[in-house]
Design a protein around this motif. Sequence first.
Motif, PDB file in Angstrom:
ATOM      1  N   LEU A   1       0.858  -1.133   0.002  1.00 47.32           N
ATOM      2  CA  LEU A   1       0.130  -0.003  -0.115  1.00 47.32           C
ATOM      3  C   LEU A   1       0.848   1.113   0.045  1.00 47.32           C
ATOM      4  O   LEU A   1       0.642   2.277  -0.871  1.00 47.32           O
ATOM      5  CB  LEU A   1      -0.902  -0.013   1.160  1.00 47.32           C
ATOM      6  N   ASP A   2       1.926   1.296   0.846  1.00 44.10           N
ATOM      7  CA  ASP A   2       2.511   2.440   0.896  1.00 44.10           C
ATOM      8  C   ASP A   2       3.393   2.693  -0.466  1.00 44.10           C
ATOM      9  O   ASP A   2       3.827   3.753  -0.746  1.00 44.10           O
ATOM     10  CB  ASP A   2       3.883   2.357   2.040  1.00 44.10           C
ATOM     11  N   ALA A   3       4.060   1.678  -0.922  1.00 41.01           N
ATOM     12  CA  ALA A   3       4.542   1.787  -2.171  1.00 41.01           C
ATOM     13  C   ALA A   3       3.656   2.302  -3.284  1.00 41.01           C
ATOM     14  O   ALA A   3       4.158   2.981  -4.046  1.00 41.01           O
ATOM     15  CB  ALA A   3       5.086   0.191  -2.668  1.00 41.01           C
ATOM     16  N   LEU A   4       2.573   1.763  -3.362  1.00 41.95           N
ATOM     17  CA  LEU A   4       1.651   2.559  -4.511  1.00 41.95           C
ATOM     18  C   LEU A   4       1.250   3.894  -4.049  1.00 41.95           C
ATOM     19  O   LEU A   4       1.109   4.658  -4.904  1.00 41.95           O
ATOM     20  CB  LEU A   4       0.149   1.789  -4.239  1.00 41.95           C
ATOM     21  N   MET A   5       1.122   4.279  -2.933  1.00 42.87           N
ATOM     22  CA  MET A   5       1.037   5.671  -2.448  1.00 42.87           C
ATOM     23  C   MET A   5       2.076   6.416  -2.841  1.00 42.87           C
ATOM     24  O   MET A   5       1.872   7.740  -3.069  1.00 42.87           O
ATOM     25  CB  MET A   5       0.281   5.734  -1.138  1.00 42.87           C
ATOM     26  N   SER A   6       3.188   5.948  -2.392  1.00 38.78           N
ATOM     27  CA  SER A   6       4.372   7.035  -2.641  1.00 38.78           C
ATOM     28  C   SER A   6       5.085   6.953  -3.916  1.00 38.78           C
ATOM     29  O   SER A   6       5.983   7.747  -4.444  1.00 38.78           O
ATOM     30  CB  SER A   6       5.510   6.320  -1.852  1.00 38.78           C
ATOM     31  N   GLY A   7       4.455   5.759  -4.877  1.00 36.41           N
ATOM     32  CA  GLY A   7       4.862   5.990  -6.404  1.00 36.41           C
ATOM     33  C   GLY A   7       5.942   5.213  -6.582  1.00 36.41           C
ATOM     34  O   GLY A   7       6.707   4.878  -7.594  1.00 36.41           O
ATOM     35  N   LYS A   8       6.482   4.213  -5.462  1.00 34.70           N
ATOM     36  CA  LYS A   8       7.514   3.385  -5.655  1.00 34.70           C
ATOM     37  C   LYS A   8       7.089   2.203  -6.416  1.00 34.70           C
ATOM     38  O   LYS A   8       8.016   1.458  -7.227  1.00 34.70           O
ATOM     39  CB  LYS A   8       8.014   2.830  -4.328  1.00 34.70           C
ATOM     40  N   ASN A   9       5.774   1.777  -6.390  1.00 35.84           N
ATOM     41  CA  ASN A   9       5.170   1.037  -7.424  1.00 35.84           C
ATOM     42  C   ASN A   9       4.305   1.948  -8.419  1.00 35.84           C
ATOM     43  O   ASN A   9       3.584   2.738  -7.738  1.00 35.84           O
ATOM     44  CB  ASN A   9       4.454  -0.206  -6.861  1.00 35.84           C
ATOM     45  N   PHE A  10       3.887   1.470  -9.607  1.00 40.64           N
ATOM     46  CA  PHE A  10       3.351   2.476 -10.386  1.00 40.64           C
ATOM     47  C   PHE A  10       2.009   2.452 -10.245  1.00 40.64           C
ATOM     48  O   PHE A  10       1.226   3.095 -11.060  1.00 40.64           O
ATOM     49  CB  PHE A  10       3.875   2.336 -11.874  1.00 40.64           C
TER      50      PHE A  10
END
Length: 330
Positions: free
Chosen positions: A144-153
């Motif tokens: 979730l954090d990766a999605l929200m931070s843009g680390k995952n696209f």
Amino acid sequence: MMDKIKVSIIVPVFNAGPYLQKAAQSVFDQSFTDYELIFVNDGSTDNSLSILEELAQQDSRVKVFDQENQGATAARKLGWLHASAEYITFLDADDVFLKGGLLALMQEFGTRDYDIVNGSFISTPNKRVWQIHTVEELDKTEYLDALMSGKNFGVMYASVYKKALFQESSFAFDKTIKVGEDVLMNLELCKMVKKVKNIKDIVYQYTEDTAGSLTSVLVRHPFYYMRFNTIRNALIQAAAPAYYETTKEQQQKVDNNQIIASFFSPFIPFDKADYLRVRPLRKTVAHKNLKVFCLSHMGLTRIVKAGIYTRFTIEKIFQPQSMGDKKILY
């Protein structure tokens, strides 16, 4: 072990005739061959359906379904309903899998019980590489954090999913959401996610702004962002309540900056009602800037917006091809 794993490749199609052979061939050329290729014709008015029917005659792994035009999300849903594999992946009709891409994704499922495996991708014609830098295993909160931070696209392509993650609600978003639906779908899937793997391999080529694409460049009105953020926040809260509570204040600040930037777009004409609704957001933003300051005064806001529009008009004269008209999403 790998020969027991099968994946359903779902391809929504709308007026993509010039690209279908290339997209299909990119799948046929994969070293991983235990797949079914599901095309969903979404009410195309060109020769897409006839091309798909020819492909189905050439290869028994190709399945073709036809529906009235309902949009990419509905087409993906129909493909999901007909998918027979344990895993599914999505391919846009004007994109391609790169050689070895499907194997790079699928082989990860042979090592651990992952729910999602995400790869990197490249866009064309600009050759920009969208590289995942967080190459690791992620739990639900980390994903979730990766999605929200843009680390995952947050895109649905260049990834493989367990089919069981999807439910009817995965495809039940507001049909007026035309930009960002992939992010919302990924967030909705997080309710079921336990373990995700990111890999650095570039597995997919994404084509930007072609006539056969199911998406187009659209300008988002501030109210569009507000509606989108409301849906997004509800999905995050449902998937991980504790994460939502600890991040919502900072996320709201970031959102408000984005909404204010949208309000000052040269494509968005000044409207007093819009101004009065956006103005209070200046009090809670992630960072102050000229646009945030201007919202304190209606007259100053009008002047700044007029200046932005004048500059845009001049640039449009000298760069007509790069400054075309856009459709505004409300």
